[in-house]
Design an enzyme around this catalytic site. Structure first.
Site, PDB file in Angstrom:
ATOM      1  N   HIS A  56       0.778  -1.258  -0.020  1.00 28.43           N
ATOM      2  CA  HIS A  56      -0.031   0.071  -0.093  1.00 28.43           C
ATOM      3  C   HIS A  56       0.875   1.197   0.029  1.00 28.43           C
ATOM      4  O   HIS A  56       0.607   2.245  -0.537  1.00 28.43           O
ATOM      5  CB  HIS A  56      -1.120  -0.117   1.283  1.00 28.43           C
ATOM      6  CG  HIS A  56      -0.378   0.172   2.540  1.00 28.43           C
ATOM      7  ND1 HIS A  56       0.128  -0.744   3.293  1.00 28.43           N
ATOM      8  CD2 HIS A  56      -0.358   1.501   3.145  1.00 28.43           C
ATOM      9  CE1 HIS A  56       0.466  -0.041   4.516  1.00 28.43           C
ATOM     10  NE2 HIS A  56       0.179   1.244   4.454  1.00 28.43           N
ATOM     11  N   GLU A  60       3.860   5.350  -2.936  1.00 22.88           N
ATOM     12  CA  GLU A  60       3.837   6.671  -2.524  1.00 22.88           C
ATOM     13  C   GLU A  60       5.270   7.039  -1.922  1.00 22.88           C
ATOM     14  O   GLU A  60       5.891   8.132  -1.860  1.00 22.88           O
ATOM     15  CB  GLU A  60       2.736   6.759  -1.461  1.00 22.88           C
ATOM     16  CG  GLU A  60       2.423   8.139  -0.799  1.00 22.88           C
ATOM     17  CD  GLU A  60       1.602   8.272   0.310  1.00 22.88           C
ATOM     18  OE1 GLU A  60       0.130   7.489  -0.170  1.00 22.88           O
ATOM     19  OE2 GLU A  60       1.418   8.481   1.225  1.00 22.88           O
ATOM     20  N   ASP A  61       5.874   5.828  -1.617  1.00 20.20           N
ATOM     21  CA  ASP A  61       7.213   6.087  -0.882  1.00 20.20           C
ATOM     22  C   ASP A  61       8.246   5.421  -1.399  1.00 20.20           C
ATOM     23  O   ASP A  61       9.484   5.537  -0.731  1.00 20.20           O
ATOM     24  CB  ASP A  61       6.753   5.516   0.853  1.00 20.20           C
ATOM     25  CG  ASP A  61       6.099   6.366   1.713  1.00 20.20           C
ATOM     26  OD1 ASP A  61       5.777   7.492   1.360  1.00 20.20           O
ATOM     27  OD2 ASP A  61       5.364   5.725   2.551  1.00 20.20           O
TER      28      ASP A  61
HETATM   29 ZN    ZN Z   1       0.717   2.909   5.780  1.00 18.50          ZN
END
Ligand code: ZN
Length: 178
Positions: A56, A60-61
């Site tokens: 997840h 994003e990261d």
């Molecule tokens: Zn998270």
């Protein structure tokens, strides 16, 4: 191929050099495994939900992309991961507001991951609080997480109860320190 453990290994490689911001400095992959463990307790859990939970935070990261996730784990997983990925091109305050506004429009899979993700973060806040957060910042995070999850309720009683337990734990820890 055991897709869930493949996803676990992929997440561990992608988050290799990242750590949680709590005092314990846990490896970041501990967080995504915790989120997958939490969603596994839903009666609706299946392999794609567990894999999306493990991945997840990849888009994003890390340098991982939706295309890479789709090629490795299929379009359904990639779609859910995209749904729970913040748009980092917009400022942080607007991103946080967008999470609040958009959760109710997301798929059931995305909502389940949100429930587990916020529960994981609130538990971490209570057990290993970020070093540089003062009381007001921690309280603001707890209040925001509760507002985000307002859009994911009335879907999954088990995950919702677990979220509420983490919320209460975080609030108690702040009262104790407050
Ligand atoms: Zn998270």
């Amino acid at each position: 191929m055991h897709r869930v453990i493949e996803a676990c290994a992929y997440a561990a490689r992608k988050h290799l050099h990242q750590r949680r911001k709590g005092v314990a400095g846990e490896p970041y992959v501990n967080h995504v495994i915790d989120v997958a463990l939490r969603v596994s307790r839903s009666t609706a859990a299946d392999d794609d939900l567990l894999i999306a939970a493990l991945l997840h935070d990849v888009i994003e990261d890390t340098d991982g992309t939706a295309e890479e996730i789709e090629s490795l784990f299929g379009p359904d997983v990639a779609q859910v991961v995209l749904e729970v990925t913040d748009d980092k091109s917009i400022p942080k305050a607007a991103r946080k507001a967008a999470q609040e506004a958009e959760v109710k429009h997301k798929s059931a899979r995305a909502k389940r991951i949100k429930l587990a993700d916020k529960a994981s973060n609130l538990t971490a806040l209570a057990e290993s609080p970020p070093l540089h957060w003062d009381h007001d910042r921690a309280l603001a995070y707890v209040d925001w997480a509760e507002r985000v999850i307002a859009g994911a309720r009335a879907l999954d009683p088990d995950l919702e109860a677990a979220f509420d337990a983490s919320l209460a734990l975080a609030r108690r820890s702040l009262v104790a320190k407050g």
